[in-house]
Design a protein around this motif. Structure first.
Motif, PDB file in Angstrom:
ATOM      1  N   MET A 144       4.134   5.508 -10.182  1.00  0.00           N
ATOM      2  CA  MET A 144       3.303   6.521  -9.512  1.00  0.00           C
ATOM      3  C   MET A 144       4.025   7.866  -9.475  1.00  0.00           C
ATOM      4  O   MET A 144       3.399   8.922  -9.675  1.00  0.00           O
ATOM      5  N   GLU A 145       5.334   7.847  -9.237  1.00  0.00           N
ATOM      6  CA  GLU A 145       6.074   9.106  -9.198  1.00  0.00           C
ATOM      7  C   GLU A 145       6.132   9.754 -10.590  1.00  0.00           C
ATOM      8  O   GLU A 145       5.986  10.972 -10.723  1.00  0.00           O
ATOM      9  N   LEU A 146       6.303   8.923 -11.622  1.00  0.00           N
ATOM     10  CA  LEU A 146       6.255   9.453 -12.988  1.00  0.00           C
ATOM     11  C   LEU A 146       4.924  10.147 -13.259  1.00  0.00           C
ATOM     12  O   LEU A 146       4.884  11.240 -13.846  1.00  0.00           O
ATOM     13  N   ASN A 161       0.840  -1.203   0.000  1.00  0.00           N
ATOM     14  CA  ASN A 161       0.000   0.000   0.000  1.00  0.00           C
ATOM     15  C   ASN A 161       0.880   1.261   0.000  1.00  0.00           C
ATOM     16  O   ASN A 161       0.562   2.261   0.626  1.00  0.00           O
ATOM     17  N   GLN A 162       1.983   1.187  -0.749  1.00  0.00           N
ATOM     18  CA  GLN A 162       2.909   2.313  -0.796  1.00  0.00           C
ATOM     19  C   GLN A 162       2.304   3.484  -1.582  1.00  0.00           C
ATOM     20  O   GLN A 162       1.336   3.314  -2.324  1.00  0.00           O
ATOM     21  N   ALA A 163       2.916   4.648  -1.429  1.00  0.00           N
ATOM     22  CA  ALA A 163       2.314   5.851  -2.008  1.00  0.00           C
ATOM     23  C   ALA A 163       3.384   6.832  -2.468  1.00  0.00           C
ATOM     24  O   ALA A 163       4.553   6.750  -2.058  1.00  0.00           O
ATOM     25  N   VAL A 164       2.969   7.765  -3.308  1.00  0.00           N
ATOM     26  CA  VAL A 164       3.792   8.915  -3.694  1.00  0.00           C
ATOM     27  C   VAL A 164       2.949  10.167  -3.474  1.00  0.00           C
ATOM     28  O   VAL A 164       1.784  10.219  -3.899  1.00  0.00           O
ATOM     29  N   PHE A 165       3.529  11.127  -2.784  1.00  0.00           N
ATOM     30  CA  PHE A 165       2.826  12.371  -2.487  1.00  0.00           C
ATOM     31  C   PHE A 165       3.624  13.558  -3.005  1.00  0.00           C
ATOM     32  O   PHE A 165       4.820  13.456  -3.275  1.00  0.00           O
TER      33      PHE A 165
END
Length: 556
Positions: A463-465, A336-340
């Motif tokens: 996700m970061e892209l 459940n990792q994320a990029v903010f």
């Protein structure tokens, strides 16, 4: 009159008793409920009333079976018990003592276990996605994991039944997978955070969609449409959220089922024939025994194996349903990792359900060097959760944390739900330490596999892209997080390699069943609640068919 005097304290004493249970749609109201004596042998004793147990309780009662649903948690009244307050909602989680260990030990509670009538669906994020059809034959068609003993075409029918029952609000056309009927309710408006996901996905050439959600976008019976307040997302205080508590449980009681709240089941009893005879449960400080012709365990991936292992006896010294030795093993948790990051425009990402848009691009694109897939969704963490992310991922404290929190309304992010691989070393066992009921607490061992780590790296990069493509600046990664569970009592075709069969019935004990996420042989890259409910609907139909053939307590 105080609040407690009016509705009672949900934790102090059972609310469902005396032939009545709370009416979740009426402040202070009650509905009649059939009540069984302990000595009265019911057709089914179901342990757990969440996505699996609550659904099964309803459908079995509607088919004419006598049934009792036991839940260790309270019977909440959403209109009175749920405040639009982040801290207040922690009462919905299962926060009892557990031992966690391993290289990637799990944080138990908010994202993976609930303790209430209705189970985790009372606080879940409402995302309601179907499995990719190939995942039901992951080993045969995709070369990893294990095959489910189910066909996706059959499951497609039960998905539709679940979506209708839950009045899922979703798009007219969903971009991925086989064509499906239109969702019962229109999709919710996309909030500002969801539009950033859409912008990023389109920049990378990926499809995106409004997220199918189990909260109504228009009035439905006694449920008003979601008001997008945001701070009531976990414990919905209006009943817009279509949880088991307000969908399946009222239907179950109307059909003659009993619900016993604050009732902790500690042991399943078996007789000389090796058949289950009922459950021992503790309620109001007293241990009691309920007779039943069949027992269903639906406590999810930790409490289900815990109960099966706690029920060991001379005939089944390694626990019930455990001739394969697999009870408690193959625990999976979804990454459940994320990029903010930060944008100039005001986002106010707490508004609306947590996710209003999703992309399943990498669930359906197999051009990658690892097994499994993942989706990602727009996010909207509430302030305390957001402060926790900043502290855990960026090490911010004190003045630096306060300064960063002032940017809250300009922050945006996306979060993955990924497919973890099953590994027998990831497991639930019993510890010597006891809980307040005198029962062994669960010991949970977990570590990501190499495949999991490759999947997570790929997802974080993608996700970061997308965030940068959407114009998000100062991006950072939340690299450690996990959510939904699966495994520990897997279904299969081979008694040597599974705990239950396709009907969720124990290979070892003909009248013992498991019906929750623990039967998943693989977890896929989407939230599991809709699949759990679809499996429960199928199980109810299969039980009805077996009963008609006189095969409930014996195999054909």
């Amino acid at each position: 009159m105080s609040f407690e005097d009016h509705v009672g304290d949900a934790f102090a004493e059972p609310r469902a008793r005396g032939g009545r249970a709370p009416d979740v749609f009426t402040p202070g109201g009650y509905v009649p409920m059939r009540q069984y004596d302990d000595d009265e042998e019911v057709d089914f004793a179901i342990v757990g009333t969440g996505a699996g147990g609550g659904t099964l309780l309803c459908r079995l009662a509607e088919k004419g079976f006598t049934a009792i649903g036991f839940d260790a948690g309270p019977f909440f009244r959403p209109l009175e018990d749920f405040a639009s307050d982040e801290t207040e909602q922690t009462k919905l989680y299962w926060t009892g003592n557990r031992i966690v260990e391993g290289n990637d030990w799990l944080i138990m509670g908010a994202k993976n276990s609930g303790r209430a009538v209705g189970g985790s669906t009372v606080h879940f994020a409402m995302v309601s996605l179907r499995f990719r059809p190939e995942w039901f034959k992951a080993r045969s068609k995709m070369g990893y994991g294990a095959d489910w003993p189910l066909d996706w075409r059959e499951m497609w029918r039960y998905y539709e039944e679940a979506e209708q029952a839950l009045a899922i609000s979703g798009p007219i056309d969903y971009p991925w997978g086989p064509k499906r009927p239109r969702y019962p309710y229109r999709a919710h408006p996309v909030n500002a955070a969801g539009m950033v996901l859409a912008r990023g996905a389109e920049a990378l050439g990926m499809a995106w969609s409004p997220t199918p959600l189990a909260t109504v976008s228009a009035p439905r019976g006694k449920s008003p449409p979601c008001v997008y307040r945001g701070f009531c997302r976990f414990g919905c205080s209006t009943n817009a959220k279509q949880s088991a508590l307000i969908v399946w449980i009222p239907r179950a009681m109307a059909a003659g089922a009993e619900v016993r709240d604050l009732a902790m089941v500690g042991r399943i009893e078996t007789d000389r024939r090796g058949l289950a005879t009922g459950v021992h449960y503790r309620r109001e400080g007293q241990w009691r025994f309920q007779r039943a012709r069949n027992v269903v365990v639906a406590g999810y991936a930790v409490e289900t194996p815990r109960l099966l292992l706690m029920s060991a006896n001379d005939r089944f010294p390694d626990g019930l349903a455990n001739s394969s030795g697999l009870v408690g093993k193959n625990l999976m948790t979804q990454p459940n990792q994320a990029v903010f990051g930060e944008v100039d425009e005001e986002i106010r990402w707490y508004k609306a359900p947590p996710s209003t848009t999703v992309t399943e691009h990498w669930n359906y694109d197999d051009n990658k060097d690892f097994h499994g897939g993942y989706c990602w969704m727009a996010q909207g963490p509430l302030p305390i959760e957001w402060a926790t992310v900043l502290t855990g991922s960026r090490g911010l404290w004190g003045a630096a944390l306060r300064e960063e929190m002032t940017k809250y309304n300009h922050m945006v992010g996306v979060k993955m739900v990924g497919e973890a691989m099953a590994d027998e070393r990831n497991r639930v066992t019993l510890d010597e330490e006891k809980d307040d009921d005198g029962l062994p607490i669960a010991r949970i061992h977990y570590a990501w596999t190499q495949n999991d780590e490759a999947l997570i790296r790929h997802a974080l990069d993608q996700m970061e892209l997308s965030m940068k493509a959407a114009g998000v600046r100062n991006t950072f990664r939340q690299e450690q997080d996990a959510n939904h569970l699966g495994g520990t009592a897997r279904m299969g075709d081979d008694p040597r390699a599974s705990v239950v069969d396709a009907d969720c019935r124990s290979w070892d004990i003909g009248n013992l069943w498991v019906c929750d996420g623990s039967v998943f042989p693989t977890v896929g890259g989407v939230n599991p609640s809709l699949t759990i409910q679809a499996v429960a609907l199928r199980t109810a139909d299969r039980i009805e068919q077996l009963a008609k053939r006189g095969e409930l307590c014996r195999r054909a």
